[in-house]
Design a protein around this motif. Structure first.
Motif, PDB file in Angstrom:
ATOM      1  N   MET A  63       0.814  -1.212   0.000  1.00 39.77           N
ATOM      2  CA  MET A  63       0.000   0.000   0.000  1.00 39.77           C
ATOM      3  C   MET A  63       0.847   1.263   0.000  1.00 39.77           C
TER       4      MET A  63
ATOM      5  N   SER B  79       1.960   6.480  -6.996  1.00 38.19           N
ATOM      6  CA  SER B  79       1.008   7.547  -7.325  1.00 38.19           C
ATOM      7  C   SER B  79       1.656   8.910  -7.158  1.00 38.19           C
TER       8      SER B  79
ATOM      9  N   GLY C 206      -3.116  12.053   6.875  1.00 35.44           N
ATOM     10  CA  GLY C 206      -4.526  12.108   6.506  1.00 35.44           C
ATOM     11  C   GLY C 206      -4.803  13.124   5.413  1.00 35.44           C
ATOM     12  N   PRO C 207      -5.839  12.838   4.596  1.00 37.28           N
ATOM     13  CA  PRO C 207      -6.147  13.673   3.440  1.00 37.28           C
ATOM     14  C   PRO C 207      -6.435  15.135   3.783  1.00 37.28           C
ATOM     15  N   GLY C 208      -6.821  15.424   5.007  1.00 37.01           N
ATOM     16  CA  GLY C 208      -7.133  16.805   5.378  1.00 37.01           C
ATOM     17  C   GLY C 208      -5.963  17.755   5.195  1.00 37.01           C
ATOM     18  N   TYR C 209      -4.742  17.213   5.160  1.00 34.04           N
ATOM     19  CA  TYR C 209      -3.564  18.081   5.124  1.00 34.04           C
ATOM     20  C   TYR C 209      -2.929  18.207   3.742  1.00 34.04           C
ATOM     21  N   GLN C 210      -3.598  17.637   2.731  1.00 35.15           N
ATOM     22  CA  GLN C 210      -3.010  17.583   1.402  1.00 35.15           C
ATOM     23  C   GLN C 210      -2.582  18.956   0.868  1.00 35.15           C
ATOM     24  N   GLU C 211      -3.488  19.935   1.039  1.00 36.87           N
ATOM     25  CA  GLU C 211      -3.205  21.254   0.472  1.00 36.87           C
ATOM     26  C   GLU C 211      -2.095  21.967   1.244  1.00 36.87           C
TER      27      GLU C 211
ATOM     28  N   SER D 188      -5.673  10.216  -4.983  1.00 33.11           N
ATOM     29  CA  SER D 188      -5.232   8.835  -5.176  1.00 33.11           C
ATOM     30  C   SER D 188      -4.859   8.159  -3.859  1.00 33.11           C
ATOM     31  N   THR D 189      -4.197   8.888  -2.960  1.00 32.36           N
ATOM     32  CA  THR D 189      -3.808   8.266  -1.702  1.00 32.36           C
ATOM     33  C   THR D 189      -5.029   7.853  -0.890  1.00 32.36           C
TER      34      THR D 189
ATOM     35  N   SER E 150       1.533  12.708  -1.577  1.00 40.64           N
ATOM     36  CA  SER E 150       0.897  11.403  -1.423  1.00 40.64           C
ATOM     37  C   SER E 150       1.326  10.704  -0.131  1.00 40.64           C
TER      38      SER E 150
ATOM     39  N   GLU F 262     -13.527   9.771   5.920  1.00 38.80           N
ATOM     40  CA  GLU F 262     -12.472  10.766   5.758  1.00 38.80           C
ATOM     41  C   GLU F 262     -13.032  12.055   5.152  1.00 38.80           C
ATOM     42  N   ALA F 263     -12.545  13.185   5.680  1.00 33.08           N
ATOM     43  CA  ALA F 263     -12.867  14.491   5.083  1.00 33.08           C
ATOM     44  C   ALA F 263     -11.605  15.046   4.452  1.00 33.08           C
ATOM     45  N   TYR F 264     -11.644  15.303   3.165  1.00 28.77           N
ATOM     46  CA  TYR F 264     -10.479  15.839   2.456  1.00 28.77           C
ATOM     47  C   TYR F 264     -10.749  17.299   2.103  1.00 28.77           C
ATOM     48  N   PRO F 265      -9.691  18.079   1.783  1.00 29.96           N
ATOM     49  CA  PRO F 265      -9.911  19.503   1.529  1.00 29.96           C
ATOM     50  C   PRO F 265     -10.769  19.730   0.285  1.00 29.96           C
TER      51      PRO F 265
ATOM     52  N   VAL G 215      -0.029  12.611   2.883  1.00 26.57           N
ATOM     53  CA  VAL G 215      -1.448  12.330   3.073  1.00 26.57           C
ATOM     54  C   VAL G 215      -1.624  10.943   3.675  1.00 26.57           C
ATOM     55  N   TYR G 216      -0.795  10.022   3.233  1.00 29.46           N
ATOM     56  CA  TYR G 216      -0.864   8.653   3.756  1.00 29.46           C
ATOM     57  C   TYR G 216      -0.601   8.635   5.252  1.00 29.46           C
TER      58      TYR G 216
ATOM     59  N   ASN H  36      -6.530   4.857  -2.397  1.00 29.59           N
ATOM     60  CA  ASN H  36      -5.731   3.673  -2.049  1.00 29.59           C
ATOM     61  C   ASN H  36      -6.025   3.183  -0.629  1.00 29.59           C
ATOM     62  N   GLN H  37      -6.132   4.144   0.291  1.00 27.21           N
ATOM     63  CA  GLN H  37      -6.443   3.772   1.679  1.00 27.21           C
ATOM     64  C   GLN H  37      -7.802   3.087   1.755  1.00 27.21           C
TER      65      GLN H  37
ATOM     66  N   THR I 226       1.269   4.104  -2.920  1.00 23.52           N
ATOM     67  CA  THR I 226       1.233   5.536  -2.608  1.00 23.52           C
ATOM     68  C   THR I 226       2.443   6.242  -3.210  1.00 23.52           C
TER      69      THR I 226
END
Lengths: 292, 422
Positions: free
Chosen positions: A1, A8, A257-262, B231-232, A250, B221-224, A253-254, B235-236, A5
């Motif tokens: 996994m 990607s 968490g996705p909340g911090y992507q930006e 993609s990540t 990527s 999950e909440a994403y921005p 975020v892994y 994948n999760q 990541t």
């Protein structure tokens, strides 16, 4: 996994590198912080979209056409608008390119409406599978094309007369004029080249993202981060920084968490400015032009 | 100021007054269709309702939908002779004001409707934001706020007595998709949302509902909002191998999720995107990749709810189109439905006293063209339900709730880009 990541992230990073390269080149050579960068990416994406849907051209086949078109747009912009103002300083070029970007963007809203569109590739769902790892076809193709373009630009800048003229102009405008370089022309070529590369990024992005008049905006903040990381006008550094940012987004975020992507791009800029204010490669302004 | 200018000014003011007077005068007589009937039935009285809605500003389009919905209901009732309340017959008259898409203005206009026009029943404005403000004003005057377009859960959590809303709560939107998932024997669900108020409300509601219905939520999950790579996260999600995925949010995010789920070959048995059948761009930009996806809508003309004034949903759509020459969506049908339910409560109460009508509203438990209606103590329509529609060859087919479906859902969903098995 985690491997998936990383894959990607790297694939995404290729596209980032290409988008960042255009921004970095224009900044490094012309001293212009190109706020119209996002709009140029979007314009090329629409060009690709219409070539694909109206003429049935595959986006990857249409790439040279789109890039040539974007080069002309860029050349014309520099020779008619930017050459008049950019020498007055950073602020003026910021304002003018910002305005130019707005005109382009809202022109596209008028012409194409704000509807979302997309190119559906016949091989969109295809992928190369190695074990459990998935390399999506379109994204892998983007990655390869991006690397090829970055490589060609590097060769162009170091091996051709025009490329060397661009580097000379970047190093010292007056000295370049003294040795007979037509600087307004060189500037226009550079901005045209920047637009063509932004155009390539836009054309490639059109194959995996949806199109709308603001689709280029997220690329500006990332191009900014990549330029700061990689050094202005430094081709190799830009490629490295692009891949690193893709990975950071990527893998970051892994982990968190996705909340911090930006936050990843801005976080990287802050870290670099704190730890290594001259960028990752430690050279000052016009890095990459020395010793070639 | 010179004398001549002064005269011109006085002249202009006088002219303006004359024009205003001329405009004001014919208003009562400007309803030629009502007038003859009114004289024919001497016991006929007029029931005045009020509405401050958006006729200018950012919500002008939606405000127009709302008004068309109220007007269709009004004309339908009046054409049938009006409401029969306590042995008398009432024609409906709706007094409209323009709230300029602004909550503060809307509150002032509710003040005006109540204190100057003497109206005790206020038909709601556009959107939860403005409705939140106007219903507070209504509560203060103890007049009924009948909200057609307000389903933020918070509006109904303030302990208000005089607020009723026809639209099911935002947090309940995913219910049909989850019930369908359960009915098909699937067990686990992943829920993702952009981190923004409305989609997050729907997603958190879905999380709660899933547990009630008996599904296991294996990923949330909440994403921005506006993210350009998911993609990540996908994948999760894929690593948790859920049977079903619920994604809320706006068109951009839904398109991106579709594309990246396809790229990463993540094929759950049920995929629900809250706006998939609402935003026309979703299907037009993705084509075959949308086959089998479920979308959620509050109402659609093809749903089989029936009963009440309009017969059923299809007939409502027909009458609406005949009058306004465009297809109705949930905005219009919800406003007509709110009017219909108010009329029903008034007839049942046999009175126009606010307290009695309120009691009657709380008693209502019915089905009309818009769906089921039953208010709880908070004034929320707890029996209302959205519809799950499945995209099949670019067409939207109602597949849940069970009792109003057009066809059985295709399960499991075909892999991305592949045609559903026939």
């Amino acid at each position: 996994m985690i491997l998936q990541t990383i894959v990607s992230g790297l694939l995404l990073g290729g596209l980032y590198a290409l988008a960042g390269l255009s921004f970095s080149l224009v900044w490094g050579v012309l001293g212009i912080v190109n706020m119209a960068h996002g709009a140029l990416i979007t314009l090329a994406a629409y060009a690709t979209f219409f070539l694909a849907t109206q003429m049935g051209l595959d986006p990857f086949v249409a790439l040279p056409v789109t890039m040539a078109f974007m080069f002309l747009v860029g050349y014309a912009t520099q020779s008619t608008i930017l050459n008049r103002v950019f020498k007055t300083g950073l602020t003026m070029s910021l304002i003018v390119t910002f305005g130019f970007g707005l005109v382009l963007t809202y022109g596209m809203v008028l012409l194409f409406s704000a509807d979302y569109r997309g190119i559906v590739l016949p091989y969109g769902g295809a992928a190369l599978k190695i074990g459990d790892l998935i390399f999506p076809a379109a994204r892998s193709a983007i990655f390869v094309v991006a690397l090829l373009l970055v490589g060609s630009l590097s060769l162009f800048l170091s091996r051709t007369k025009l490329g060397i003229a661009i580097q000379a102009t970047a190093l010292n405008r007056e000295a370049a004029q003294l040795v007979g370089i037509n600087t307004p022309h060189t500037y226009a070529i550079t901005y045209g080249l920047g637009a063509a590369i932004a155009g390539a990024a836009g054309a490639l992005a059109a194959t995996v993202y949806s199109l709308y008049p603001f689709m280029g905006d997220p690329f500006i903040s990332r191009a900014f981060a990549i330029t700061v990381l990689g050094g202005m006008g430094n081709v190799g550094g830009t490629l490295f920084a692009g891949l690193l940012l893709g990975l950071a987004e990527s893998v970051g975020v892994y982990i968190v968490g996705p909340g911090y992507q930006e936050a990843m791009a801005s976080g990287m800029v802050i870290l670099i400015l704190l730890l290594r204010p001259t960028g990752l490669f430690g050279r000052q302004y016009f890095a990459g032009t020395k010793g070639t | 100021m010179s004398k001549s200018k002064l005269f011109t000014l006085v002249g202009l003011v006088a002219l303006a007054l004359v024009v205003l007077a001329a405009c004001a005068a014919p208003t009562p007589a400007a309803k030629p269709t009502d007038a003859p009937q009114a004289t024919a039935a001497p016991t006929q009285e007029t029931l005045k309702l009020g509405a401050a809605i958006s006729m200018s500003g950012g919500l002008v389009k939606e405000g127009g939908y709302l008004k068309d919905g109220y007007e269709l209901w009004k004309d339908k009732v009046n054409a049938a002779g009006g409401l029969k309340i306590g042995g008398k017959s009432y024609k409906i008259d709706i007094k409209y004001y323009d709230d300029k898409s602004d909550a503060e203005t809307a509150v002032k206009l509710v003040d005006k409707l109540v204190t100057e026009d003497g109206i005790k029943f206020i038909l709601g404005p556009m959107g939860s934001g403005i409705s939140n403000a106007t219903s507070a004003a209504g509560e203060k005057y103890k007049v009924l706020s009948l909200l057609a377009m307000a389903n933020a859960d918070s509006i109904y959590q303030r302990g208000f007595k005089y607020t009723f809303g026809i639209l099911p709560l935002a947090s309940s939107q995913a219910r049909p998709a989850l019930e369908l998932t359960k009915a098909k024997g699937a067990k686990t669900v992943a829920i993702v949302t952009p981190d923004d108020l409305w989609p997050r409300t729907v997603a958190e509601g879905a999380q709660k509902l899933a547990k009630e219905i008996g599904l296991e939520v294996v990923y949330f999950e909440a994403y921005p909002k506006g993210a350009n790579d998911l993609s990540t996260m996908i994948n999760q999600m894929k690593a948790k191998n859920p049977d079903s995925v619920v994604g809320t949010g706006y068109i951009n995010e839904l398109i991106l999720m579709t594309r990246q789920m396809k790229e990463l070959q993540f094929n759950p048995k049920v995929v629900t995107f809250s706006g998939a059948t609402t935003f026309p761009d979703y299907v037009s930009s993705l084509g075959k990749d949308t086959d089998g996806v479920l979308g959620l809508d509050w109402w659609t003309p093809t749903i089989k709810w029936k009963g009440g004034l309009f017969g059923d949903a299809t007939n409502y759509a027909k009458e609406f189109k005949a009058k306004f020459n465009y297809e109705p969506g949930y905005n219009m049908s919800a406003s007509s439905a709110m009017g219909e339910i108010l009329g029903m409560a008034m007839e049942k109460a046999g009175s126009l006293e606010v307290e009695k009508v309120r009691e009657a509203l709380l008693q209502i438990d019915t089905e009309i063209f818009f769906g089921k209606v039953k208010f709880d103590e908070r004034g929320a329509n707890v029996k209302g339900s959205s519809a799950a529609r499945q995209i099949v060859d670019g067409k939207f087919i109602v597949v849940w709730p069970q009792e109003v479906k057009e066809a059985d859902a295709i399960f499991p969903k075909p892999n991305w880009g592949q045609a559903p098995a026939k």
